[in-house]
Scaffold this motif. Structure first.
Motif, PDB file in Angstrom:
ATOM      1  N   ASP A  24      71.775 -60.402 -57.481  1.00  0.00           N
ATOM      2  CA  ASP A  24      71.316 -60.874 -58.797  1.00  0.00           C
ATOM      3  C   ASP A  24      71.985 -62.187 -59.184  1.00  0.00           C
ATOM      4  O   ASP A  24      71.356 -63.072 -59.757  1.00  0.00           O
ATOM      5  CB  ASP A  24      71.624 -59.826 -59.874  1.00  0.00           C
ATOM      6  N   ARG A  25      73.284 -62.283 -58.916  1.00  0.00           N
ATOM      7  CA  ARG A  25      74.010 -63.519 -59.272  1.00  0.00           C
ATOM      8  C   ARG A  25      73.373 -64.741 -58.632  1.00  0.00           C
ATOM      9  O   ARG A  25      73.301 -65.804 -59.233  1.00  0.00           O
ATOM     10  CB  ARG A  25      75.459 -63.423 -58.763  1.00  0.00           C
ATOM     11  N   VAL A  26      72.949 -64.578 -57.388  1.00  0.00           N
ATOM     12  CA  VAL A  26      72.335 -65.703 -56.669  1.00  0.00           C
ATOM     13  C   VAL A  26      70.955 -65.996 -57.257  1.00  0.00           C
ATOM     14  O   VAL A  26      70.595 -67.159 -57.476  1.00  0.00           O
ATOM     15  CB  VAL A  26      72.281 -65.406 -55.154  1.00  0.00           C
ATOM     16  N   LEU A  27      70.194 -64.950 -57.540  1.00  0.00           N
ATOM     17  CA  LEU A  27      68.866 -65.153 -58.147  1.00  0.00           C
ATOM     18  C   LEU A  27      69.001 -65.880 -59.480  1.00  0.00           C
ATOM     19  O   LEU A  27      68.227 -66.783 -59.792  1.00  0.00           O
ATOM     20  CB  LEU A  27      68.164 -63.807 -58.352  1.00  0.00           C
ATOM     21  N   ALA A  33      67.076 -74.939 -64.333  1.00  0.00           N
ATOM     22  CA  ALA A  33      66.205 -76.114 -64.280  1.00  0.00           C
ATOM     23  C   ALA A  33      66.599 -77.015 -63.110  1.00  0.00           C
ATOM     24  O   ALA A  33      67.784 -77.248 -62.864  1.00  0.00           O
ATOM     25  CB  ALA A  33      66.302 -76.892 -65.591  1.00  0.00           C
ATOM     26  N   THR A  34      65.613 -77.495 -62.410  1.00  0.00           N
ATOM     27  CA  THR A  34      65.846 -78.428 -61.314  1.00  0.00           C
ATOM     28  C   THR A  34      66.374 -79.748 -61.880  1.00  0.00           C
ATOM     29  O   THR A  34      65.858 -80.238 -62.887  1.00  0.00           O
ATOM     30  CB  THR A  34      64.536 -78.662 -60.542  1.00  0.00           C
ATOM     31  N   PRO A 207      67.600 -66.582 -50.253  1.00  0.00           N
ATOM     32  CA  PRO A 207      66.233 -66.536 -49.745  1.00  0.00           C
ATOM     33  C   PRO A 207      66.109 -67.449 -48.518  1.00  0.00           C
ATOM     34  O   PRO A 207      66.976 -68.298 -48.288  1.00  0.00           O
ATOM     35  CB  PRO A 207      65.393 -67.095 -50.908  1.00  0.00           C
ATOM     36  N   PRO A 208      65.032 -67.313 -47.747  1.00  0.00           N
ATOM     37  CA  PRO A 208      64.795 -68.246 -46.655  1.00  0.00           C
ATOM     38  C   PRO A 208      64.615 -69.657 -47.202  1.00  0.00           C
ATOM     39  O   PRO A 208      64.211 -69.826 -48.359  1.00  0.00           O
ATOM     40  CB  PRO A 208      63.480 -67.769 -46.027  1.00  0.00           C
ATOM     41  N   GLY A 209      64.904 -70.668 -46.392  1.00  0.00           N
ATOM     42  CA  GLY A 209      64.592 -72.034 -46.815  1.00  0.00           C
ATOM     43  C   GLY A 209      65.678 -73.067 -46.599  1.00  0.00           C
ATOM     44  O   GLY A 209      65.425 -74.250 -46.763  1.00  0.00           O
ATOM     45  N   LEU A 210      66.898 -72.623 -46.251  1.00  0.00           N
ATOM     46  CA  LEU A 210      67.936 -73.599 -45.895  1.00  0.00           C
ATOM     47  C   LEU A 210      68.379 -73.329 -44.461  1.00  0.00           C
ATOM     48  O   LEU A 210      68.429 -72.170 -44.034  1.00  0.00           O
ATOM     49  CB  LEU A 210      69.171 -73.473 -46.794  1.00  0.00           C
ATOM     50  N   SER A 211      68.713 -74.384 -43.753  1.00  0.00           N
ATOM     51  CA  SER A 211      69.308 -74.204 -42.430  1.00  0.00           C
ATOM     52  C   SER A 211      70.420 -75.224 -42.243  1.00  0.00           C
ATOM     53  O   SER A 211      70.529 -76.184 -43.018  1.00  0.00           O
ATOM     54  CB  SER A 211      68.251 -74.336 -41.335  1.00  0.00           C
ATOM     55  N   THR A 253      66.902 -78.246 -54.064  1.00  0.00           N
ATOM     56  CA  THR A 253      67.894 -78.200 -55.140  1.00  0.00           C
ATOM     57  C   THR A 253      68.227 -76.781 -55.593  1.00  0.00           C
ATOM     58  O   THR A 253      69.394 -76.394 -55.661  1.00  0.00           O
ATOM     59  CB  THR A 253      67.377 -79.024 -56.341  1.00  0.00           C
ATOM     60  N   ASN A 254      67.183 -75.992 -55.908  1.00  0.00           N
ATOM     61  CA  ASN A 254      67.470 -74.677 -56.473  1.00  0.00           C
ATOM     62  C   ASN A 254      68.092 -73.720 -55.461  1.00  0.00           C
ATOM     63  O   ASN A 254      68.912 -72.868 -55.821  1.00  0.00           O
ATOM     64  CB  ASN A 254      66.209 -74.075 -57.098  1.00  0.00           C
ATOM     65  N   LEU A 255      67.732 -73.877 -54.185  1.00  0.00           N
ATOM     66  CA  LEU A 255      68.387 -73.052 -53.164  1.00  0.00           C
ATOM     67  C   LEU A 255      69.850 -73.448 -53.029  1.00  0.00           C
ATOM     68  O   LEU A 255      70.711 -72.625 -52.715  1.00  0.00           O
ATOM     69  CB  LEU A 255      67.674 -73.185 -51.820  1.00  0.00           C
ATOM     70  N   LEU A 256      70.149 -74.715 -53.288  1.00  0.00           N
ATOM     71  CA  LEU A 256      71.550 -75.145 -53.235  1.00  0.00           C
ATOM     72  C   LEU A 256      72.349 -74.559 -54.407  1.00  0.00           C
ATOM     73  O   LEU A 256      73.535 -74.243 -54.255  1.00  0.00           O
ATOM     74  CB  LEU A 256      71.650 -76.674 -53.211  1.00  0.00           C
TER      75      LEU A 256
END
Ligand SMILES: *Cc1c(COP(=O)(O)O)cnc(C)c1O
Length: 401
Positions: A24-27, A33-34, A207-211, A253-256
């Motif tokens: 939850d903390r990560v979500l 806001a971006t 979530p998926p999306g960074l490598s 940005t938001n995944l970061l």
């Protein structure tokens, strides 16, 4: 058919070996806001996550972050360091090693693919023998998957490094840690790895999306002459601007934001504790499999994965039919058998944002599912796992006192 879970209560159990449950903390961190990725706030975030990832890789060297799935970081590792026609040594540990090999061939590399039975990790002695025989140093890189997510078998990266050193061979060493980083001990610098490949959606609880690539000085030097075509994946532009915390193109940005939060969680728990927690989950899950009387795919106890356990279905029974039962009745996703192992195994993911009771719930779901699906087994696997968790918890607390 009755839709048992058209409106499920409680949480879905996402017990596949990635993507994993996102805390939850990560979500909540992602749900902000971006911001302007060229503005002052962003530079602080960029620097912080790059520094944090170095700690996770255990490296002082450069780390780059791509907005991509893990497959992109595989490609980045190859195209930044190698030239068309270069010979690469890879080992068939399972489905993911095979995919990486196929990519290398598509990119115009020559690949020597050492055959494997999908039940063992990489044999360091075999690598030593092959490199020693390569007097002309034709092999430019050795590629290994640390944790083969299709099989639940790990390879000993330190032993592979030793084998390479003992052979006196100058090949680059590239390691896929997409499903192990942040869950199992990994040491980019100490193990002399040249390029480490990682992804966000497994041990890093995103979530998926960074490598990611971690890049040794030797790999960076190789990139100066490597002639494979590259643009998006080029380390050069990334490394030029990363020190200021920025990226050459729009980052995720938001995944970061999520990565920043996930790193805080990993460091607050302590990486060693994170690894120990995963080891216990592996042990408890194997206790359950043994009590059920089901075969663990990994043959060598030294190579058991802390991240997932692949369980072999008894002959004549469908692993996929069993997984469907578990999903329908208990709202839990288990990993399917991939390619060669299709319908023959199911994989229990025990990594990421989990605690003891998450694992108990997971194994209870498996055990109930085995019963409903009519898979021959003995009862008591979940109990065996509970016993292991309780005993090891008592032992740990006694030691701390
Ligand atoms: C998941 C995984 C991959 C593929 O990563 P994607 O994010 O799906 O591109 C590659 N290697 C290993 C070991 C993996 O577990």
């Amino acid at each position: 058919m009755i839709a048992l879970h058209s409106h499920p209560s409680g949480r879905h159990f996402l017990q596949i070996p990635g993507p994993t449950n996102v805390p939850d903390r990560v979500l909540r961190a992602i749900d902000n806001a971006t911001i302007d990725h060229r503005g002052p706030e962003f530079g602080v975030l960029g620097k912080s996550v790059l520094a944090g990832m170095k700690k996770v890789f255990k490296t002082e060297a450069d780390v780059v972050i791509y907005p991509s799935s893990g497959t992109g970081a595989w490609e980045a590792a190859l195209v930044n360091t190698l030239s068309p026609g270069d010979l690469v040594l890879m080992v068939e540990t399972g489905h993911f090693a095979t995919l990486w090999k196929k990519m290398a061939v598509k990119l115009g590399l020559r690949v020597e693919f050492l055959e494997g039975d999908w039940r063992h990790g990489i044999d360091a002695a075999q690598i030593h023998a092959r490199l020693t025989a390569d007097k002309a140093h034709e092999i430019k890189a050795v590629c290994a998957v640390h944790n083969e997510t299709a099989t639940g078998v790990t390879s000993n990266i330190a032993a592979l490094r030793q084998a390479m050193d003992d052979s006196g061979h100058p090949a680059l060493f590239m390691v896929d840690t997409i499903s192990s980083l942040g869950s199992m001990d990994y040491r980019h610098d100490e193990w002399g790895v040249d390029v480490t490949v990682a992804g966000s959606q497994k041990g890093l609880m995103l979530p998926p999306g960074l490598s990611f690539n971690a890049i040794s000085a030797k790999a960076l030097a190789a990139s100066g002459t490597a002639a494979l075509r590259r643009s998006y994946w080029d380390w050069k532009e990334m490394l030029a601007i990363n020190p200021s915390g920025y990226f050459p193109y729009t980052p995720a940005t938001n995944l970061l934001y999520g990565l920043h939060e996930a790193l805080e969680m990993l460091f607050a728990e302590g990486l060693d504790h994170v690894f120990a927690r995963h080891r216990r989950y592996g042990e408890a899950t194997r206790e359950a499999a043994r009590a059920w009387g089901l075969d663990i795919l990994c043959k060598n106890p030294d190579e058991y994965s802390s991240v997932l356990t692949a369980v072999v279905m008894p002959d004549g029974h469908s692993a996929d039919a069993f997984r469907k039962v578990v999903l329908r009745h208990f709202d839990m996703s288990l990993g399917q058998g991939l390619s060669k192992l299709s319908d023959k195994v199911f994989r229990i993911g025990h990594l990421g944002d989990m605690n003891d009771l998450t694992l108990c719930g997971t194994l209870a779901g498996v055990e109930m599912g085995l019963g409903i699906a009519g898979v021959p087994h003995r009862k008591g696997g979940a109990q065996a796992a509970m016993d292991h968790l309780a005993q090891s918890s008592m032992a740990a607390l006694a030691q701390a006192a």
